[in-house]
Design a protein around this motif. Sequence first.
Motif, PDB file in Angstrom:
ATOM      1  N   VAL A   1       0.845  -1.203   0.000  1.00 50.40           N
ATOM      2  CA  VAL A   1       0.000   0.000   0.000  1.00 50.40           C
ATOM      3  C   VAL A   1       0.879   1.251   0.000  1.00 50.40           C
ATOM      4  O   VAL A   1       0.607   2.222  -0.712  1.00 50.40           O
ATOM      5  CB  VAL A   1      -0.959   0.005   1.207  1.00 50.40           C
ATOM      6  N   ALA A   2       1.966   1.227   0.768  1.00 56.35           N
ATOM      7  CA  ALA A   2       2.879   2.371   0.802  1.00 56.35           C
ATOM      8  C   ALA A   2       3.538   2.566  -0.557  1.00 56.35           C
ATOM      9  O   ALA A   2       3.644   3.704  -1.059  1.00 56.35           O
ATOM     10  CB  ALA A   2       3.938   2.171   1.882  1.00 56.35           C
ATOM     11  N   ASP A   3       3.979   1.454  -1.184  1.00 56.30           N
ATOM     12  CA  ASP A   3       4.603   1.563  -2.505  1.00 56.30           C
ATOM     13  C   ASP A   3       3.603   2.096  -3.531  1.00 56.30           C
ATOM     14  O   ASP A   3       3.958   2.943  -4.366  1.00 56.30           O
ATOM     15  CB  ASP A   3       5.119   0.194  -2.954  1.00 56.30           C
ATOM     16  N   ARG A   4       2.403   1.585  -3.454  1.00 50.00           N
ATOM     17  CA  ARG A   4       1.377   2.035  -4.418  1.00 50.00           C
ATOM     18  C   ARG A   4       1.017   3.501  -4.175  1.00 50.00           C
ATOM     19  O   ARG A   4       0.793   4.264  -5.123  1.00 50.00           O
ATOM     20  CB  ARG A   4       0.121   1.163  -4.312  1.00 50.00           C
ATOM     21  N   SER A   5       0.961   3.924  -2.913  1.00 52.72           N
ATOM     22  CA  SER A   5       0.694   5.333  -2.603  1.00 52.72           C
ATOM     23  C   SER A   5       1.753   6.228  -3.228  1.00 52.72           C
ATOM     24  O   SER A   5       1.439   7.260  -3.839  1.00 52.72           O
ATOM     25  CB  SER A   5       0.651   5.551  -1.090  1.00 52.72           C
ATOM     26  N   LYS A   6       3.023   5.843  -3.066  1.00 55.86           N
ATOM     27  CA  LYS A   6       4.101   6.656  -3.633  1.00 55.86           C
ATOM     28  C   LYS A   6       3.995   6.723  -5.148  1.00 55.86           C
ATOM     29  O   LYS A   6       4.179   7.787  -5.746  1.00 55.86           O
ATOM     30  CB  LYS A   6       5.459   6.079  -3.225  1.00 55.86           C
ATOM     31  N   ARG A   7       3.683   5.594  -5.789  1.00 57.21           N
ATOM     32  CA  ARG A   7       3.604   5.581  -7.242  1.00 57.21           C
ATOM     33  C   ARG A   7       2.439   6.441  -7.739  1.00 57.21           C
ATOM     34  O   ARG A   7       2.606   7.234  -8.679  1.00 57.21           O
ATOM     35  CB  ARG A   7       3.423   4.136  -7.727  1.00 57.21           C
ATOM     36  N   LEU A   8       1.290   6.288  -7.103  1.00 58.64           N
ATOM     37  CA  LEU A   8       0.129   7.082  -7.529  1.00 58.64           C
ATOM     38  C   LEU A   8       0.358   8.566  -7.292  1.00 58.64           C
ATOM     39  O   LEU A   8      -0.022   9.403  -8.112  1.00 58.64           O
ATOM     40  CB  LEU A   8      -1.138   6.611  -6.802  1.00 58.64           C
ATOM     41  N   CYS A   9       0.964   8.919  -6.164  1.00 59.16           N
ATOM     42  CA  CYS A   9       1.242  10.334  -5.894  1.00 59.16           C
ATOM     43  C   CYS A   9       2.226  10.891  -6.915  1.00 59.16           C
ATOM     44  O   CYS A   9       2.085  12.034  -7.374  1.00 59.16           O
ATOM     45  CB  CYS A   9       1.802  10.494  -4.483  1.00 59.16           C
ATOM     46  N   SER A  10       3.217  10.098  -7.283  1.00 57.89           N
ATOM     47  CA  SER A  10       4.189  10.544  -8.276  1.00 57.89           C
ATOM     48  C   SER A  10       3.505  10.822  -9.610  1.00 57.89           C
ATOM     49  O   SER A  10       3.770  11.845 -10.262  1.00 57.89           O
ATOM     50  CB  SER A  10       5.271   9.473  -8.452  1.00 57.89           C
ATOM     51  N   LEU A  11       2.608   9.926 -10.016  1.00 59.51           N
ATOM     52  CA  LEU A  11       1.889  10.104 -11.278  1.00 59.51           C
ATOM     53  C   LEU A  11       0.929  11.292 -11.208  1.00 59.51           C
ATOM     54  O   LEU A  11       0.762  12.027 -12.181  1.00 59.51           O
ATOM     55  CB  LEU A  11       1.131   8.822 -11.625  1.00 59.51           C
ATOM     56  N   ALA A  12       0.269  11.473 -10.037  1.00 61.05           N
ATOM     57  CA  ALA A  12      -0.647  12.612  -9.880  1.00 61.05           C
ATOM     58  C   ALA A  12       0.132  13.924  -9.986  1.00 61.05           C
ATOM     59  O   ALA A  12      -0.323  14.893 -10.612  1.00 61.05           O
ATOM     60  CB  ALA A  12      -1.373  12.524  -8.541  1.00 61.05           C
ATOM     61  N   TRP A  13       1.311  13.979  -9.380  1.00 62.55           N
ATOM     62  CA  TRP A  13       2.151  15.178  -9.482  1.00 62.55           C
ATOM     63  C   TRP A  13       2.477  15.476 -10.948  1.00 62.55           C
ATOM     64  O   TRP A  13       2.352  16.611 -11.399  1.00 62.55           O
ATOM     65  CB  TRP A  13       3.428  14.972  -8.684  1.00 62.55           C
ATOM     66  N   ASP A  14       2.877  14.441 -11.679  1.00 64.39           N
ATOM     67  CA  ASP A  14       3.233  14.634 -13.089  1.00 64.39           C
ATOM     68  C   ASP A  14       2.056  15.154 -13.905  1.00 64.39           C
ATOM     69  O   ASP A  14       2.237  15.948 -14.835  1.00 64.39           O
ATOM     70  CB  ASP A  14       3.724  13.313 -13.689  1.00 64.39           C
ATOM     71  N   ALA A  15       0.836  14.727 -13.549  1.00 61.40           N
ATOM     72  CA  ALA A  15      -0.343  15.132 -14.313  1.00 61.40           C
ATOM     73  C   ALA A  15      -0.817  16.531 -13.952  1.00 61.40           C
ATOM     74  O   ALA A  15      -1.303  17.276 -14.812  1.00 61.40           O
ATOM     75  CB  ALA A  15      -1.474  14.127 -14.088  1.00 61.40           C
ATOM     76  N   LEU A  16      -0.664  16.917 -12.683  1.00 56.28           N
ATOM     77  CA  LEU A  16      -1.270  18.166 -12.212  1.00 56.28           C
ATOM     78  C   LEU A  16      -0.328  19.363 -12.245  1.00 56.28           C
ATOM     79  O   LEU A  16      -0.772  20.506 -12.424  1.00 56.28           O
ATOM     80  CB  LEU A  16      -1.793  17.984 -10.778  1.00 56.28           C
ATOM     81  N   THR A  17       0.952  19.141 -12.031  1.00 55.90           N
ATOM     82  CA  THR A  17       1.851  20.295 -11.920  1.00 55.90           C
ATOM     83  C   THR A  17       1.985  21.123 -13.198  1.00 55.90           C
ATOM     84  O   THR A  17       2.231  22.339 -13.092  1.00 55.90           O
ATOM     85  CB  THR A  17       3.244  19.850 -11.430  1.00 55.90           C
ATOM     86  N   PRO A  18       1.818  20.534 -14.386  1.00 47.39           N
ATOM     87  CA  PRO A  18       1.829  21.418 -15.563  1.00 47.39           C
ATOM     88  C   PRO A  18       0.717  22.470 -15.520  1.00 47.39           C
ATOM     89  O   PRO A  18       0.864  23.553 -16.086  1.00 47.39           O
ATOM     90  CB  PRO A  18       1.644  20.447 -16.731  1.00 47.39           C
ATOM     91  N   TRP A  19      -0.376  22.176 -14.836  1.00 45.34           N
ATOM     92  CA  TRP A  19      -1.474  23.132 -14.718  1.00 45.34           C
ATOM     93  C   TRP A  19      -1.059  24.363 -13.917  1.00 45.34           C
ATOM     94  O   TRP A  19      -1.679  25.417 -14.046  1.00 45.34           O
ATOM     95  CB  TRP A  19      -2.678  22.483 -14.037  1.00 45.34           C
ATOM     96  N   LEU A  20      -0.049  24.197 -13.060  1.00 44.77           N
ATOM     97  CA  LEU A  20       0.428  25.315 -12.249  1.00 44.77           C
ATOM     98  C   LEU A  20       1.706  25.930 -12.821  1.00 44.77           C
ATOM     99  O   LEU A  20       2.290  26.813 -12.205  1.00 44.77           O
ATOM    100  CB  LEU A  20       0.698  24.840 -10.812  1.00 44.77           C
ATOM    101  N   GLY A  21       2.138  25.437 -13.973  1.00 43.05           N
ATOM    102  CA  GLY A  21       3.318  26.007 -14.604  1.00 43.05           C
ATOM    103  C   GLY A  21       4.629  25.516 -14.036  1.00 43.05           C
ATOM    104  O   GLY A  21       5.666  26.155 -14.236  1.00 43.05           O
ATOM    105  N   PHE A  22       4.609  24.378 -13.301  1.00 47.47           N
ATOM    106  CA  PHE A  22       5.870  23.805 -12.823  1.00 47.47           C
ATOM    107  C   PHE A  22       6.691  23.308 -14.010  1.00 47.47           C
ATOM    108  O   PHE A  22       6.137  22.751 -14.972  1.00 47.47           O
ATOM    109  CB  PHE A  22       5.600  22.623 -11.877  1.00 47.47           C
ATOM    110  N   GLU A  23       7.972  23.447 -13.921  1.00 46.61           N
ATOM    111  CA  GLU A  23       8.851  22.905 -14.953  1.00 46.61           C
ATOM    112  C   GLU A  23       8.924  21.396 -14.797  1.00 46.61           C
ATOM    113  O   GLU A  23       9.067  20.865 -13.700  1.00 46.61           O
ATOM    114  CB  GLU A  23      10.258  23.502 -14.835  1.00 46.61           C
ATOM    115  N   GLN A  24       8.832  20.688 -15.919  1.00 42.23           N
ATOM    116  CA  GLN A  24       8.824  19.221 -15.888  1.00 42.23           C
ATOM    117  C   GLN A  24      10.232  18.672 -16.102  1.00 42.23           C
ATOM    118  O   GLN A  24      11.024  19.243 -16.827  1.00 42.23           O
ATOM    119  CB  GLN A  24       7.855  18.682 -16.956  1.00 42.23           C
TER     120      GLN A  24
END
Length: 773
Positions: free
Chosen positions: A750-773
Motif C-alpha cells: 500500500v505504501a509503494d502504491r501510494s508513492k507511485r500514484l502520488c508521483s503520477l498525480a504530481w506529473d499530471a497536475l503540476t503542468p497546470w500550475l506552470g511547474f517545470e517538468q
Amino acid sequence: METREIFDAAPLSVSQFLSEPSQGLYIPPYQRAYSWELPKIRRLLSDVAHGLDQLAEFEDSICFLGTVIALRDINYTTVEPKYRSQVPSKVMTIIDGQQRMTTLLLLTTVLHEEIRVRAEKLARDDEPSVWCYNQALDVTGRLANCFEEDMRYGEHRYYPRMIRSYYDVWSRNKGEARYRSPVGFYLESYGAYARGEEPAKPYKHDAIDSEKIDGIDLEAYKHLDRMREQMRSMLRRAVNGAIKREDDILLPIGADIAQSRNLQFALFNSEFPESVVERLSEDVKEAPLTRLIVFANYLLHRVTVAVVTAKREDYGFDMFEALNTTGQPLTAIETFKPRAIQAEGLDEWQESESKHHFDVIEAYLDREGSTSADKRQAVTSSVLLPFAMFQDGTKLTKRLNDQRRYLRGVFDKDPDVEARRKVLSGLAQVARFYEGPWASVTKVPECEDASLRQQAGISLAALREGGHDIVVGLLTRYYAAHRLASPETVEFAARQFLIAAQSCGAFYALWRGAFGGTAGIDGVYRSLMNHVLDDDGDAPRFARFEHALTEVPPVEALQSYLREQLQEQGIHGKEQWVARAYLTPVYQHSKPLTRLLLLAASQNSTPDSAEPGLVVRGKSGLLETLDPERWNDGAFATIEHVAPQTPTGNGGWNKELYEDPELIERIGNLTLLPAVENASASNRSWHLKRLMFRALSAATVEEAEKTLADAEAQGLRLGSGAQEIVLQAQHLPLVAAVAQREDEWTAEFVADRSKRLCSLAWDALTPWLGFEQ
C-alpha cells in the motif's frame, strides 16, 4: 454614548402605537409584500380573543403580540419620494413587524365597518340602544385614529397611517398625494368610506386601476383583500353565534359580558347601566354589537407590542437579529436595494443598468434560495462573501449586519454613478459565475484548446463538489473579464479564465494532498486578493479595487503566486510532495479530492509489467481520465477501499494493514468503481476481490466469463448476484493493475502504491500550475 441614546424600548397598546399623533408608519422598499395567510391571521385573532376571555377572571389580562422594531427617522432619510413639508412629523420606518402591523390595521378597519354598520341599524329609542350606539361611536372614532391621521387641513388632509416607499407619497396637496401600494391604496380607500355620509352602507372595495400599479403584482392587491374578507367572516361567525368550525374564534357572549365587572371596568372604566345588563342577557341586536365593541376595546387597550425604536438603521437590524427567533430576517441584499434605487433615481430605475444587474442577482437568489428564509440567507452569503474578496479582498463574515455595512460602504465609497454601477455589476458577475461554469461543465467557456477546456472543467467540478468556494471570488474576476471581453480579446480572455480554473484545481489537489485538511489554504487566497504585482501598484490586482472588470492580472502571475505558497511550505518539487502526500489519509479528508487525485494518477496510465499491482505512465491518449466526462461517468463514481475499512472475521486480510489506522485511508489502498460494483465488492476477501477486479477489467464479456470460470475451477466463486453485476458492467481499466497483483495485499505494498500514484498525480497536475517538468 449611553444605551438609551441608541435605542428606546416601550410596551405600547395598539391604540397608543397606531394612534400616536402626527405619526406615520413607513414600509421601506426592502420589506416584502404583505404575505400573511389565513392560519397566521386566525392565530392572531384567537390570541386576542383568548386574552379577552381571560379578562373576565383576571383584571390584568393582556395579549402580547411580540416586538416591533422601527427606526425613528427624524431626517426622513428613508422616505422616498417625499415632499418634506408634507411628511408627518414622526416617521417610524418599520424594520421588523410590518406583517403584524398590516394585519392589525386591516383588523381595525374591519371592526370599524362592522360596528359602524350594525350601530346604524339600532332603533335608539331606549336607554340600552342609545348606550350601545354611543359606545359604537366612541370606539369607531378611536379605530379610525388607528388607520388614518388627520393632518387638519388641505385637500388631502387624511393620511393613511402606513404607506410603502416609492409607491406612496404623503401630501395634503392634490397632484402630490399618491397611494398605490396595496396597503396604501386600501387604507386611503377605506378612510374615504369611513368619513362618508352613508354609515349604514357596507364598504365595497374597488380594485385599483391596472395602469396605476407601477409594476406591483396584481395578486398582492387581491391577497390583501382576501385576507380582509377572511377577517370579517371570522368576526361575523364569532358574534352571530354561527360557530361552524373548530378553529373559529370564540368571543364572550352577551350574558357573560353583562355579569363581568372586571371586563366592564377594564374596558369601559365603569359598570354597565342596569338596563344594558338586562338587555345583553337577551338575544337582541345589541348583544352581537356589544360583543364587537368589547372585542375592539380589548384590541385597542389590552393588546400590546414591545416597540423598540432605534436611532440608526444599523442598530435596528442588530436588535432584530438578536430578538428574532421565528421571523424571516431580510437579507443584506434586500435591505441594500433602496440605496441602489436612490442612486439611479426612482424615475430612471426601471430602465437603468443598475436594475438590470439587480435583476440578475435577485433571479439567482430566487432560484437558489426560494425554499426557506434560512436557505435564502445562506445563498445570499454565498454571493456576498466571494464578492467582497472579488471587490477589494475583504474577509466578510456571515453576520447580516456586517454584510449590510459592507455593501453600503463599498457602494457609497465613490458617489459617481458609474462607479456604483460597477459595484452592482460585480455582484451580478458572482451570480453569473455560480449559475455558469460553477454549476455545470457544459457552461465552461469555449476555447480552441479542447484539452485546456476539459482540464478546467474537471477542476471546477472537483472544487465545487469539494466545497472549495474560497476560489469563487478569484475565478469570478477572470470569468467576468471573459464575459465582458471584446470580440477581439474573447479567446484570450477565455484561455485566461480556463488556466485560472485549472491552476486552482491543481493547487487544491496538491495543497490538500500534502496536508490533508484545509488549514491555511483560505489564507493563501485571501492574501492573494490583496497581492501587489509591482512596486508602483499600478497593475491590476487580483481583487478589482478601482480597475475595470475586464482588467485582470496575467494568469501567469496567479500560477507563480500559488507555486510560491507551496514552496514556502517546503514543497519545491515532486520528491518533497510525494514524501508528504503518500502518508496523507486522503479519504478521511475529502472524497472529491480523493477522486481528483486518483483520476490524475490514472491519466494515460497502464499496468506496470515489472511491478504487478502498480501502474506507470503510458503514451499520450492511452487513457484520458482528466476529463469532465470521466468525472461524471458512473464508472468512476465511488471510491473503493481495496482492503476494507472494517474487515469481516473470515476476510483473511493481513493484520499489518490495520496497525496504523490511517493506512487504509491512503491513496494506495483506494481505487474507483461504479456504485453497484463497489457495493458488491464490499468486504470480500482479497482473493475474491482480486477475482472481481480481473473480471471487471476484462476487455470483453468472453474474457470476463473465462476469468470467472477459471477461478471457479480453483474453488473461488463470487456468487450469482456478483457474477451478474460483473458480466453486465462496463470495462473498468482503473482496476486492471490491482487485479494483476498475485501476492498478498500488504501494508508495505500500500505504501509503494501510494508513492507511485502520488508521483503520477504530481506529473499530471503540476503542468497546470506552470511547474517545470
